[in-house]
Design an enzyme around this catalytic site. Structure first.
Site, short mmCIF file in Angstrom:
data_model
loop_
_atom_site.label_atom_id
_atom_site.label_comp_id
_atom_site.label_asym_id
_atom_site.label_seq_id
_atom_site.Cartn_x
_atom_site.Cartn_y
_atom_site.Cartn_z
CE1 TYR A 33 -3.87 2.19 0.17
CE2 TYR A 33 -2.90 3.09 2.17
CZ TYR A 33 -3.85 3.15 1.17
OH TYR A 33 -4.78 4.18 1.15
CE LYS B 151 -3.61 5.12 -2.19
NZ LYS B 151 -4.57 5.97 -2.94
N1 LIG Z 1 -10.57 4.94 3.78
C1 LIG Z 1 -9.46 5.39 4.36
O1 LIG Z 1 -9.28 5.29 5.59
C2 LIG Z 1 -8.38 6.08 3.54
C3 LIG Z 1 -7.27 6.64 4.17
C4 LIG Z 1 -6.29 7.27 3.41
C5 LIG Z 1 -6.43 7.35 2.03
N2 LIG Z 1 -7.52 6.81 1.45
C6 LIG Z 1 -7.61 6.90 -0.02
O2 LIG Z 1 -8.83 7.53 -0.37
C7 LIG Z 1 -9.33 6.99 -1.59
C8 LIG Z 1 -10.75 6.53 -1.39
O3 LIG Z 1 -10.82 5.65 -0.30
P1 LIG Z 1 -12.19 4.91 0.08
O4 LIG Z 1 -11.98 4.28 1.43
O5 LIG Z 1 -13.32 5.83 -0.17
O6 LIG Z 1 -12.19 3.81 -1.07
P2 LIG Z 1 -12.47 2.24 -1.19
O7 LIG Z 1 -11.47 1.42 -0.47
O8 LIG Z 1 -13.89 2.01 -0.92
O9 LIG Z 1 -12.14 2.03 -2.76
C9 LIG Z 1 -12.39 3.02 -3.71
C10 LIG Z 1 -13.05 2.46 -4.91
O10 LIG Z 1 -12.07 1.82 -5.76
C11 LIG Z 1 -12.76 0.85 -6.49
N3 LIG Z 1 -11.90 -0.18 -7.09
C12 LIG Z 1 -11.30 -1.22 -6.49
N4 LIG Z 1 -10.70 -2.00 -7.40
C13 LIG Z 1 -10.93 -1.44 -8.62
C14 LIG Z 1 -10.59 -1.79 -9.96
N5 LIG Z 1 -9.90 -2.91 -10.24
N6 LIG Z 1 -11.03 -0.99 -10.96
C15 LIG Z 1 -11.76 0.12 -10.70
N7 LIG Z 1 -12.09 0.52 -9.45
C16 LIG Z 1 -11.69 -0.26 -8.43
C17 LIG Z 1 -13.68 0.22 -5.46
O11 LIG Z 1 -14.72 -0.51 -6.08
C18 LIG Z 1 -14.15 1.41 -4.65
O12 LIG Z 1 -15.38 1.94 -5.07
C19 LIG Z 1 -8.37 5.85 -1.98
O13 LIG Z 1 -7.44 6.30 -2.94
C20 LIG Z 1 -7.66 5.54 -0.67
O14 LIG Z 1 -6.37 5.00 -0.86
C21 LIG Z 1 -8.50 6.16 2.15
#
Ligand SMILES: NC(=O)c1ccc[n+]([C@@H]2O[C@H](COP(=O)([O-])OP(=O)(O)OC[C@H]3O[C@@H](n4cnc5c(N)ncnc54)[C@H](O)[C@@H]3O)[C@@H](O)[C@H]2O)c1
Length: 283
Positions: free
Chosen positions: A175, A179
């Site tokens: 991860y 990132k």
């Molecule tokens: N949730 C957290 O705690 C957190 C923390 C830091 C950063 N982020 C970042 O924020 C962003 C959104 O996070 P979130 O928790 O809302 O997202 P999430 O984990 O729900 O995933 C985001 C979306 O990506 C889609 N996805 C997965 N595999 C895919 C593929 N092969 N093709 C197309 N789409 C695909 C999923 O279906 C999902 O709708 C991400 O980039 C994540 O890394 C999240």
């Protein structure tokens, strides 16, 4: 903040009921943008329990919400691990709207299988994380960037990175590596696209109160004999107690910063990585 009337925004990973992608799509639509939203078709076993219980239909449901706000919406299913699907998704958006002004690279690989020490991390999992979290961001930037250059009116590219882009944790090799790479890609793309008045920035959230699917959380909940949602609630509470501001982010906290970076008012900001973390990390 100035509105986004007349702008076309493309947002990846926008189908989650409580995800950053949906919050961002609704925020930008609320500011006047028309949107294209994309996500992968997910099997039921890969969905958060609440989405199954409530009959959530991914980007189809989000699309209805956007239309209800009086904006145009185009849902496009696309698996971001497939470069040809990314290219045809961008083509569909350009065919439909005639242009793209704002790209939000938000999707990420479903988490959990990566959460092991580096000595136990499988090459397949590593490759998958790099494909979705890094290579797809590159390809979306390339295909949409070419279109923005052709349009000749500037543009906005915003990559959703993470705290983990700046500070890795144990069991976070895939991860964090995926990132950290997004920040390098952001800086280089910002310089390449600056002559075209296309800005490229990252947003780095700390933990967010989403109900994202996590295989790791699913397994731990099963071991403890509680539901996945109960386990997720414990994680959110504990992370909130450890946060200087006493809570973790809501998806809307992230969407607000994205909206600012997408606006005309952010036209002198490029190559940056903005934290949205309640004071957890300062660099
Ligand atoms: N949730 C957290 O705690 C957190 C923390 C830091 C950063 N982020 C970042 O924020 C962003 C959104 O996070 P979130 O928790 O809302 O997202 P999430 O984990 O729900 O995933 C985001 C979306 O990506 C889609 N996805 C997965 N595999 C895919 C593929 N092969 N093709 C197309 N789409 C695909 C999923 O279906 C999902 O709708 C991400 O980039 C994540 O890394 C999240």
């Amino acid at each position: 903040m100035a509105g986004l009337e007349g702008k076309i925004a493309l947002i990846t990973g926008a189908g989650g009921m409580r995800g950053v992608g949906r919050a961002t799509a609704l925020k930008l639509a609320g500011l006047g943008a028309d949107v294209a939203i994309t996500d992968v078709h997910r099997e039921e076993r890969d969905l958060p329990p609440a989405e199954i219980r409530l009959g959530w239909r991914s980007i189809d449901t989000v699309s209805e919400e956007i239309t209800a706000l009086g904006r145009r919406s185009l849902p496009v299913y696309c698996d971001l691990s497939q470069p040809d699907q990314i290219e045809s998704m961008v083509d569909q958006v350009v065919d439909h709207y005639g242009r793209i002004d704002i790209l939000i690279n938000n999707a990420r690989a479903i988490i959990g299988r990566d959460k092991v020490p580096v000595t136990e991390l499988s090459l397949d999992v590593w490759d998958h994380f790099l494909k979705i979290n890094t290579t797809a961001v590159f390809l979306c930037t390339q295909f949409v960037g070419r279109e923005m250059v052709r349009q000749g009116e500037g543009g906005r590219i915003i990559n959703i990175a993470s705290n983990a882009s700046k500070q890795a944790s144990a069991t976070g090799a895939a991860y964090s590596a995926s990132k950290f790479a997004v920040l390098g890609l952001t800086q280089a793309s910002a310089l390449d696209l600056a002559p075209h008045k296309i800005t490229v920035n990252s947003v780095c959230p700390g933990p967010i109160n989403t109900d994202r699917m996590s295989y790791w959380e699913q397994d731990r909940a099963e071991e403890l004999g509680i539901t996945q949602e109960e386990f997720r609630g414990r994680i959110v509470d504990e992370a909130g107690r450890n946060s200087p501001l006493g809570r973790i982010a809501e998806a809307e906290d992230v969407a607000n910063v994205v909206a600012f970076l997408a606006s005309d008012e952010a036209n002198f900001i490029t190559g940056q990585a903005y934290n949205v973390n309640g004071g957890l990390l300062f660099h």
